[in-house]
Design a protein around this motif. Structure first.
Motif, PDB file in Angstrom:
ATOM      1  N   PRO A 107       4.479  17.900 -15.193  1.00  0.00           N
ATOM      2  CA  PRO A 107       5.491  18.212 -14.173  1.00  0.00           C
ATOM      3  C   PRO A 107       4.909  18.174 -12.762  1.00  0.00           C
ATOM      4  CG  PRO A 107       5.476  19.861 -15.927  1.00  0.00           C
ATOM      5  CD  PRO A 107       4.278  18.993 -16.132  1.00  0.00           C
ATOM      6  N   GLU A 108       5.724  17.779 -11.825  1.00  0.00           N
ATOM      7  CA  GLU A 108       5.372  17.743 -10.401  1.00  0.00           C
ATOM      8  C   GLU A 108       4.198  16.813 -10.103  1.00  0.00           C
ATOM      9  OE1 GLU A 108       7.563  19.214  -8.568  1.00  0.00           O
ATOM     10  OE2 GLU A 108       8.483  20.219 -10.258  1.00  0.00           O
ATOM     11  N   SER A 109       3.987  15.818 -10.964  1.00  0.00           N
ATOM     12  CA  SER A 109       2.892  14.872 -10.757  1.00  0.00           C
ATOM     13  C   SER A 109       3.357  13.455 -11.039  1.00  0.00           C
ATOM     14  CB  SER A 109       1.711  15.194 -11.670  1.00  0.00           C
ATOM     15  OG  SER A 109       1.174  16.450 -11.354  1.00  0.00           O
ATOM     16  N   GLU A 110       2.621  12.504 -10.504  1.00  0.00           N
ATOM     17  CA  GLU A 110       2.863  11.092 -10.773  1.00  0.00           C
ATOM     18  C   GLU A 110       1.643  10.523 -11.470  1.00  0.00           C
ATOM     19  OE1 GLU A 110       3.319   9.960  -6.668  1.00  0.00           O
ATOM     20  OE2 GLU A 110       5.506   9.966  -6.848  1.00  0.00           O
ATOM     21  N   VAL A 111       1.862   9.614 -12.408  1.00  0.00           N
ATOM     22  CA  VAL A 111       0.765   8.900 -13.044  1.00  0.00           C
ATOM     23  C   VAL A 111       0.758   7.487 -12.456  1.00  0.00           C
ATOM     24  CG1 VAL A 111      -0.173   8.021 -15.211  1.00  0.00           C
ATOM     25  CG2 VAL A 111       0.861  10.291 -15.134  1.00  0.00           C
ATOM     26  N   ILE A 112      -0.414   7.069 -12.020  1.00  0.00           N
ATOM     27  CA  ILE A 112      -0.580   5.816 -11.290  1.00  0.00           C
ATOM     28  C   ILE A 112      -1.573   4.930 -12.032  1.00  0.00           C
ATOM     29  CG2 ILE A 112      -1.375   4.825  -9.096  1.00  0.00           C
ATOM     30  CD1 ILE A 112      -0.709   7.703  -7.947  1.00  0.00           C
ATOM     31  N   ILE A 113      -1.320   3.623 -12.027  1.00  0.00           N
ATOM     32  CA  ILE A 113      -2.273   2.664 -12.577  1.00  0.00           C
ATOM     33  C   ILE A 113      -3.061   2.084 -11.415  1.00  0.00           C
ATOM     34  CG2 ILE A 113      -2.610   0.574 -13.931  1.00  0.00           C
ATOM     35  CD1 ILE A 113       0.207   0.986 -15.054  1.00  0.00           C
ATOM     36  N   ASP A 114      -4.385   2.202 -11.476  1.00  0.00           N
ATOM     37  CA  ASP A 114      -5.249   1.585 -10.470  1.00  0.00           C
ATOM     38  C   ASP A 114      -5.570   0.174 -10.938  1.00  0.00           C
ATOM     39  OD1 ASP A 114      -5.386   3.934  -8.963  1.00  0.00           O
ATOM     40  OD2 ASP A 114      -7.104   4.668 -10.107  1.00  0.00           O
ATOM     41  N   LEU A 115      -5.076  -0.807 -10.184  1.00  0.00           N
ATOM     42  CA  LEU A 115      -5.283  -2.226 -10.482  1.00  0.00           C
ATOM     43  C   LEU A 115      -5.881  -2.907  -9.267  1.00  0.00           C
ATOM     44  CD1 LEU A 115      -1.890  -3.012 -12.211  1.00  0.00           C
ATOM     45  CD2 LEU A 115      -4.107  -3.306 -13.253  1.00  0.00           C
ATOM     46  N   PRO A 116      -6.364  -4.132  -9.404  1.00  0.00           N
ATOM     47  CA  PRO A 116      -6.865  -4.854  -8.234  1.00  0.00           C
ATOM     48  C   PRO A 116      -5.817  -4.882  -7.128  1.00  0.00           C
ATOM     49  CG  PRO A 116      -7.372  -6.045 -10.237  1.00  0.00           C
ATOM     50  CD  PRO A 116      -6.485  -4.902 -10.629  1.00  0.00           C
ATOM     51  N   TRP A 117      -6.188  -4.467  -5.955  1.00  0.00           N
ATOM     52  CA  TRP A 117      -5.249  -4.227  -4.860  1.00  0.00           C
ATOM     53  C   TRP A 117      -4.507  -5.469  -4.405  1.00  0.00           C
ATOM     54  CZ3 TRP A 117      -5.988  -6.884  -0.385  1.00  0.00           C
ATOM     55  CH2 TRP A 117      -7.237  -7.449  -0.200  1.00  0.00           C
ATOM     56  N   ASN A 118      -5.097  -6.631  -4.457  1.00  0.00           N
ATOM     57  CA  ASN A 118      -4.409  -7.781  -3.885  1.00  0.00           C
ATOM     58  C   ASN A 118      -3.356  -8.387  -4.816  1.00  0.00           C
ATOM     59  OD1 ASN A 118      -6.339  -8.756  -5.595  1.00  0.00           O
ATOM     60  ND2 ASN A 118      -6.951 -10.441  -4.287  1.00  0.00           N
ATOM     61  N   PHE A 119      -3.231  -7.888  -6.024  1.00  0.00           N
ATOM     62  CA  PHE A 119      -2.150  -8.353  -6.887  1.00  0.00           C
ATOM     63  C   PHE A 119      -0.978  -7.386  -6.873  1.00  0.00           C
ATOM     64  CE2 PHE A 119      -3.126 -12.217  -8.926  1.00  0.00           C
ATOM     65  CZ  PHE A 119      -4.485 -12.341  -8.770  1.00  0.00           C
ATOM     66  N   CYS A 120      -1.217  -6.188  -6.441  1.00  0.00           N
ATOM     67  CA  CYS A 120      -0.160  -5.180  -6.391  1.00  0.00           C
ATOM     68  C   CYS A 120      -0.022  -4.746  -4.945  1.00  0.00           C
ATOM     69  CB  CYS A 120      -0.508  -3.988  -7.277  1.00  0.00           C
ATOM     70  SG  CYS A 120      -0.743  -4.467  -8.984  1.00  0.00           S
ATOM     71  N   GLU A 121       1.046  -5.163  -4.309  1.00  0.00           N
ATOM     72  CA  GLU A 121       1.228  -4.831  -2.906  1.00  0.00           C
ATOM     73  C   GLU A 121       1.441  -3.340  -2.702  1.00  0.00           C
ATOM     74  OE1 GLU A 121       4.289  -7.355  -1.422  1.00  0.00           O
ATOM     75  OE2 GLU A 121       3.168  -9.163  -1.901  1.00  0.00           O
ATOM     76  N   GLN A 122       1.886  -2.659  -3.718  1.00  0.00           N
ATOM     77  CA  GLN A 122       2.029  -1.209  -3.639  1.00  0.00           C
ATOM     78  C   GLN A 122       1.473  -0.616  -4.930  1.00  0.00           C
ATOM     79  OE1 GLN A 122       6.192  -0.897  -3.028  1.00  0.00           O
ATOM     80  NE2 GLN A 122       6.729  -1.234  -5.134  1.00  0.00           N
ATOM     81  N   GLU A 123       1.210   0.680  -4.908  1.00  0.00           N
ATOM     82  CA  GLU A 123       0.648   1.295  -6.104  1.00  0.00           C
ATOM     83  C   GLU A 123       1.657   1.248  -7.249  1.00  0.00           C
ATOM     84  OE1 GLU A 123      -0.430   5.036  -4.554  1.00  0.00           O
ATOM     85  OE2 GLU A 123       1.603   5.775  -4.483  1.00  0.00           O
ATOM     86  N   VAL A 124       1.131   1.238  -8.460  1.00  0.00           N
ATOM     87  CA  VAL A 124       1.980   1.142  -9.638  1.00  0.00           C
ATOM     88  C   VAL A 124       2.204   2.541 -10.197  1.00  0.00           C
ATOM     89  CG1 VAL A 124       2.230   0.163 -11.934  1.00  0.00           C
ATOM     90  CG2 VAL A 124       1.078  -1.159 -10.138  1.00  0.00           C
ATOM     91  N   LEU A 125       3.425   3.040 -10.035  1.00  0.00           N
ATOM     92  CA  LEU A 125       3.795   4.351 -10.578  1.00  0.00           C
ATOM     93  C   LEU A 125       4.361   4.154 -11.971  1.00  0.00           C
ATOM     94  CD1 LEU A 125       5.602   5.941  -7.498  1.00  0.00           C
ATOM     95  CD2 LEU A 125       3.265   6.335  -8.264  1.00  0.00           C
ATOM     96  N   MET A 126       3.931   4.994 -12.894  1.00  0.00           N
ATOM     97  CA  MET A 126       4.436   4.923 -14.258  1.00  0.00           C
ATOM     98  C   MET A 126       5.635   5.849 -14.391  1.00  0.00           C
ATOM     99  SD  MET A 126       0.914   4.709 -16.427  1.00  0.00           S
ATOM    100  CE  MET A 126       1.646   3.823 -17.802  1.00  0.00           C
ATOM    101  N   LYS A 127       6.487   5.541 -15.355  1.00  0.00           N
ATOM    102  CA  LYS A 127       7.667   6.364 -15.606  1.00  0.00           C
ATOM    103  C   LYS A 127       7.512   7.043 -16.963  1.00  0.00           C
ATOM    104  CE  LYS A 127      12.591   6.381 -15.782  1.00  0.00           C
ATOM    105  NZ  LYS A 127      13.776   5.953 -15.161  1.00  0.00           N
TER     106      LYS A 127
END
Length: 191
Positions: A107-127
């Motif tokens: 709760p009250e948190s986000e899970v993020i995938i750290d990927l190579p930055w130049n392929f993902c223009e924004q951070e990848v938030l998981m649902k």
């Protein structure tokens, strides 16, 4: 970091009080999509759909409490590669990669995938998907070999933490960077 300059050509870090310790993290997770004609070790399935290729990673679990295991990785980097092409930069396919992290909702948190930055223009938030009891995400990536990891961000405090999802081990072989500012006390400026 407390720093003591002993000589003009040497900088000494004070290790006595632990103020300059940091989380070492863990070895990076990986997946191999260099050849889409077979399912590599970290994949559960690859299929062609109307909108393109889809690769499904095996279900990941949090590594935070597991014992450290050394494994070779690219230290968070990636390699664009199509093993069946003459020119991978031009002939590598785009693939929809499906991530699945099996863990209870935080709760009250986000899970993020750290990927190579130049392929993902924004951070990848998981649902979070309650029926799967897992976090999911889909990312479009170019064919190749990738390192990735999961981190958790408190929605109110900020700052990413990999302690639960990946773990921290002093033996981890990763690339670490530090920035050292040299200031002149007489002028109160940083150079």
């Amino acid at each position: 970091f407390p720093v003591t300059i002993r000589r003009p050509d040497r900088v000494s870090f004070d290790y006595n009080d632990g103020q300059n310790t940091f989380d070492a993290g863990n070895e990076w997770r990986h997946f191999d999509l260099k050849n889409i004609q077979y399912v590599s070790d970290e994949l559960s399935d690859i299929e062609r759909k109307d909108d393109g290729w889809h690769a499904y990673l095996r279900t990941d679990i949090p590594e935070g409490k597991r014992t450290y295991t050394s494994k070779r990785d690219l230290n968070g980097y990636f390699l664009i590669q199509n093993d069946l092409a003459d020119d991978s930069q031009l002939e590598a396919e785009y693939i929809f990669v499906h991530f699945l992290l099996a863990m209870n909702e935080i709760p009250e948190s986000e899970v993020i995938i750290d990927l190579p930055w130049n392929f993902c223009e924004q951070e990848v938030l998981m649902k979070y998907r309650p029926y799967l009891q897992a976090y999911t995400a889909m990312v479009k990536l170019k064919q190749g070999y990738y390192n990735y990891r999961y981190s958790i961000r408190d929605k109110y405090v900020g700052g990413d933490d990999i302690t639960v999802t990946e773990g921290n081990h002093s033996s981890t072989e990763n690339k670490y960077y530090y920035i050292l500012y040299d200031s002149n006390p007489a002028y109160g400026c940083v150079s």
